[in-house]
Structures are given as C-alpha cells and as structure tokens.
Design an enzyme around this catalytic site. Structure first.
Site, PDB file in Angstrom:
ATOM      1  N   LYS A  63       0.708  -1.000   0.452  1.00 26.44           N
ATOM      2  CA  LYS A  63      -0.189   0.050  -0.277  1.00 26.44           C
ATOM      3  C   LYS A  63       0.563   1.516   0.258  1.00 26.44           C
ATOM      4  CE  LYS A  63      -3.671   3.150   0.339  1.00 26.44           C
ATOM      5  NZ  LYS A  63      -4.110   3.028  -0.609  1.00 26.44           N
ATOM      6  N   ASN A  87     -12.973   4.277  -4.906  1.00 29.49           N
ATOM      7  CA  ASN A  87     -12.442   4.496  -3.785  1.00 29.49           C
ATOM      8  C   ASN A  87     -12.484   5.284  -3.731  1.00 29.49           C
ATOM      9  OD1 ASN A  87      -9.698   4.682  -3.684  1.00 29.49           O
ATOM     10  ND2 ASN A  87     -10.144   3.823  -4.726  1.00 29.49           N
ATOM     11  N   ASN A 143       4.486   7.527  -5.555  1.00 36.54           N
ATOM     12  CA  ASN A 143       2.999   7.687  -6.072  1.00 36.54           C
ATOM     13  C   ASN A 143       2.599   8.979  -6.140  1.00 36.54           C
ATOM     14  OD1 ASN A 143       0.406   7.292  -6.379  1.00 36.54           O
ATOM     15  ND2 ASN A 143      -0.283   6.632  -4.636  1.00 36.54           N
ATOM     16  N   CYS A 146      -2.382   9.677  -6.152  1.00 34.40           N
ATOM     17  CA  CYS A 146      -3.500   9.674  -5.069  1.00 34.40           C
ATOM     18  C   CYS A 146      -4.975  10.737  -5.019  1.00 34.40           C
ATOM     19  CB  CYS A 146      -2.986   9.589  -3.517  1.00 34.40           C
ATOM     20  SG  CYS A 146      -4.902   9.275  -2.837  1.00 34.40           S
ATOM     21  N   ASN A 209      -3.715   5.093 -12.151  1.00 35.70           N
ATOM     22  CA  ASN A 209      -4.179   5.108 -11.240  1.00 35.70           C
ATOM     23  C   ASN A 209      -5.541   4.855 -11.258  1.00 35.70           C
ATOM     24  OD1 ASN A 209      -4.437   5.428  -7.940  1.00 35.70           O
ATOM     25  ND2 ASN A 209      -2.872   6.207  -8.212  1.00 35.70           N
ATOM     26  N   SER A 210      -6.675   5.071 -10.152  1.00 39.61           N
ATOM     27  CA  SER A 210      -7.423   5.412 -10.378  1.00 39.61           C
ATOM     28  C   SER A 210      -8.297   6.760 -11.223  1.00 39.61           C
ATOM     29  CB  SER A 210      -8.983   5.349  -9.157  1.00 39.61           C
ATOM     30  OG  SER A 210      -8.622   6.442  -8.269  1.00 39.61           O
ATOM     31  N   GLY A 237     -11.826  -0.529 -12.428  1.00 38.12           N
ATOM     32  CA  GLY A 237     -11.971  -1.440 -13.324  1.00 38.12           C
ATOM     33  C   GLY A 237     -12.507  -1.565 -14.633  1.00 38.12           C
ATOM     34  N   GLY A 265      -5.453  -0.895 -15.066  1.00 38.10           N
ATOM     35  CA  GLY A 265      -6.930  -0.559 -14.898  1.00 38.10           C
ATOM     36  C   GLY A 265      -7.432  -1.318 -16.177  1.00 38.10           C
TER      37      GLY A 265
HETATM   38  O1  RRO Z   1      -5.787   4.679  -0.805  1.00 37.95           O
HETATM   39  C1  RRO Z   1      -6.766   6.005  -1.314  1.00 37.95           C
HETATM   40  O2  RRO Z   1      -7.669   6.464  -1.585  1.00 37.95           O
HETATM   41  C2  RRO Z   1      -6.065   5.698  -2.854  1.00 37.95           C
HETATM   42  C3  RRO Z   1      -4.670   5.741  -3.647  1.00 37.95           C
HETATM   43 BR1  RRO Z   1      -2.940   6.374  -2.175  1.00 37.95          BR
HETATM   44  C4  RRO Z   1      -4.586   5.420  -4.548  1.00 37.95           C
HETATM   45  O3  RRO Z   1      -3.301   5.785  -5.006  1.00 37.95           O
HETATM   46  N1  RRO Z   1      -5.223   5.481  -5.535  1.00 37.95           N
HETATM   47  C5  RRO Z   1      -6.069   5.495  -4.848  1.00 37.95           C
HETATM   48  O4  RRO Z   1      -7.676   4.794  -5.443  1.00 37.95           O
HETATM   49  N2  RRO Z   1      -7.067   5.537  -4.098  1.00 37.95           N
END
Ligand code: RRO
Length: 327
Positions: A63, A87, A143, A146, A209-210, A237, A265
């Site tokens: 993480k 998320n 990262n 986020c 990343n998302s 997803g 992804g």
């Molecule tokens: O922890 C998160 O909310 C999170 C992180 Br650090 C990230 O890099 N990407 C994400 O979708 N959630």
C-alpha cells in the site's frame, strides 16, 4: 463466406493444460509472472502482504505509505458495482517505519517487493525514500496520483512540481525508481509528462492510478455510494480499461518503448492483460478484481492469459509487447 479468423486454427480442448512463460523483467528485476496486485488492493497489513507472498502474484506491492500511520477516510469508502469500483480510502496504512521493518521479511517469498510511497508534502517523500531504500525493496514506486486526500491535488497533474520532486528523490534511491501516474486525457498532457519522465531518471512507469473524482449515485437512497469527499472517489475496473490502454499506448510511443511500463486499469480477465501488453505493458497490476475475488485471482488470470496467447499462436508475451496494429 466469412474470412476464417486466425483464432479458429488454435483450439484448446477443455481441461487441456498449457504452459507458457509469463515472466518479465523490469529495470533489471525479474518477475516470475507478469501479474501483481495494484498498490492499495489487499496490501496494507502484514497478513495481507504475506498472503500476496504465498499467492501466485508475480510481486508484492505495498500500500502507498505515508510518514505517519493513517486510519484513512470514513467508511463506506469502497464500493464495487458491475462495471467497476469507486474508492476513497484516504491512504490507510501502517506508516513507513512499519513497512521498513516488513520489507526484509517479505524477501522470503522469492519474488520482487515494490514499496509504494505517497507523501502528504514534498519533504515526506524524501524522508521515506531515505529509510525505505535502506530496507532494500526491489523497486520503489513514487505515487504521484492519489486522488482521495481532501485538499491535496494529485501531484502528477502539475508537471513542474512533479519534475522538482522526482529530481530531488532520484539521488536518494539506489534501487530502480518507478512513478505511478494518473490518467491523462489529452495528448498534450502525455507529451509534457513524457518529457518530465525522460528528464527525471525514472526507471519504470505504472499507468494508471484510478480515474479520480468520479461520483457513483445510489438512486434508491438519493445518495452517493461512498461517504468521503461528498461521494467523489477514484474509479477502477472494467470501465476505466480504455483510458488505461490509451495511457499505456501514448507513453509507450512517446518514450519509444525505452522505459518499461506496468499497465494497470480494467484487468478483469486474461485477455485484458493481453490488450495491455499489445499497447506496450511489460507487466500488469490488478486492483478491483483482486478486491472482489481475493488472491486466487492470480491463478485464473495466468491461465486465461496463456489461453489468449495460445489461441493467437503467440509463443511469448514479450513478442506481443507494443505490437498493436494500426487500421
Ligand atoms: O488510498 C487511497 O485512497 C488511494 C490511493 Br493512495 C491511490 O493512489 N489511488 C486510489 O485510488 N486510492
């Protein structure tokens, strides 16, 4: 008559076992298979990291860690739905000192360990990099993307900040240094960031990343499905696969295949991984499908990718890399 497609010639019988080399090398580090967890998915605690170690995952990715331990955002903060997930975890993690102790233990599983770091300010990244580097993970992933910390923009949407940070980090890190980028939606942004990456001594990219700050609504409750940030969160997803593939492809072309890419992804099935490889990925990471299915997913994905390769008469993953045809 319909032109016979290539796949018609390669039939895999039910129950037939196929075996293929799915190993890959990124920045000189060998991975036994190309599938691994995306940072964030089942990789916060010691137990989760050990479970990844015992699984078929080709690496253990931590993480994203912060200087201090964090409980993360209020719940509910993850929601899975048929097309994907949203998320807003808010960086729940044990703090970098705990991961610095755990990383040497994880070496016992005989697969690479990737330590993901995510500072809340620039100096946090430097503090963590110095100590985590000493713990000797195989790679360190920075990262810069986020999307879920209230009041903190995603660093990688600012190329000047990104370049300054990466150039300060680079001399502190002795193992290969990767960068996790957010999705970009305009070729002009791909060009600017590819230049930053080229100038900053980055050894590999993780894309993407998302997709930040989506909003999923529950119409039966007139409310969002997650609590933090008014329901805004990172999308993952199936629904983000085209965005992920476009980013892998764009950076593969701009960097001329010289900087390895981990594609992340929308990988739910083996064929999704094949698509990432065609676009230019060396390896792939799974988030949503891992959370939904657990660590057994790696075995299924391996089998499905081998089937996808066999059906196309492709002897190896590497020969497909970047070979997306143009129409
Ligand atoms: O922890 C998160 O909310 C999170 C992180 Br650090 C990230 O890099 N990407 C994400 O979708 N959630």
């Amino acid at each position: 008559m319909r032109e016979q497609s290539r796949t018609d010639f390669f039939t895999i019988l039910p129950g037939e076992k196929i075996s293929m080399d799915l190993s890959t090398t990124i920045a000189g580090v060998q991975f036994p298979t190309c599938f691994m967890n995306a940072s964030g998915a089942l990789c916060v605690t010691r137990e989760e990291l050990y479970a990844l170690g015992r699984s078929r995952a080709g690496a253990i990715v931590t993480k994203s860690m912060t200087v201090e331990p964090r409980a993360g955002n209020p719940e509910p903060r993850y929601f899975g739905f048929p097309g994907g997930s949203i998320n807003s975890m808010g960086l729940p993690n044990l703090g970098y000192r705990a991961y610095a102790e755990l990383i040497p233990e994880l070496a016992q599983f005989g697969k690479p360990v990737i330590a993901s770091i995510a500072g809340l300010c620039e100096d946090d990244f430097l503090t963590m990099a110095r100590v985590i580097d000493q713990a000797r993970p195989d790679l360190i992933e920075v990262n810069l993307s986020c999307p879920n910390i209230p009041g903190k923009p995603q660093i990688a949407y600012d190329p000047v900040d990104s370049e300054r940070l990466l150039k300060r980090l680079r001399p502190l890190i002795t193992v290969p240094m990767g960068v996790k980028l957010p999705p970009y939606f305009d070729p002009a942004h791909h060009v600017v960031m590819a230049d930053v990456i080229r100038r900053s001594g980055v050894d590999y990219l993780n894309l993407i990343n998302s997709v930040g700050n989506g909003l999923v609504v529950n119409p039966r409750q007139d409310s969002p499905v997650i609590k933090p940030k008014g329901g805004f969160g990172g999308l993952g997803g199936s629904l983000i696969k085209p965005v992920a593939l476009a980013n892998v492809r764009a950076f593969w072309k701009l960097l001329e295949g010289r900087i390895p890419i981990i594609g992340t992804g929308g990988i739910m099935q083996g064929v999704d991984a094949f698509e990432h490889v065609l676009c230019g990925a060396w390896a792939v990471q799974v988030g949503t499908v891992l959370v939904e299915e657990g660590v057994g997913v790696f075995e299924r994905l391996e089998r499905e990718l081998m089937e996808a390769l066999a059906m196309r008469g492709q002897p190896s993953l590497h020969e497909c890399r970047g070979k997306l045809k143009e129409l």
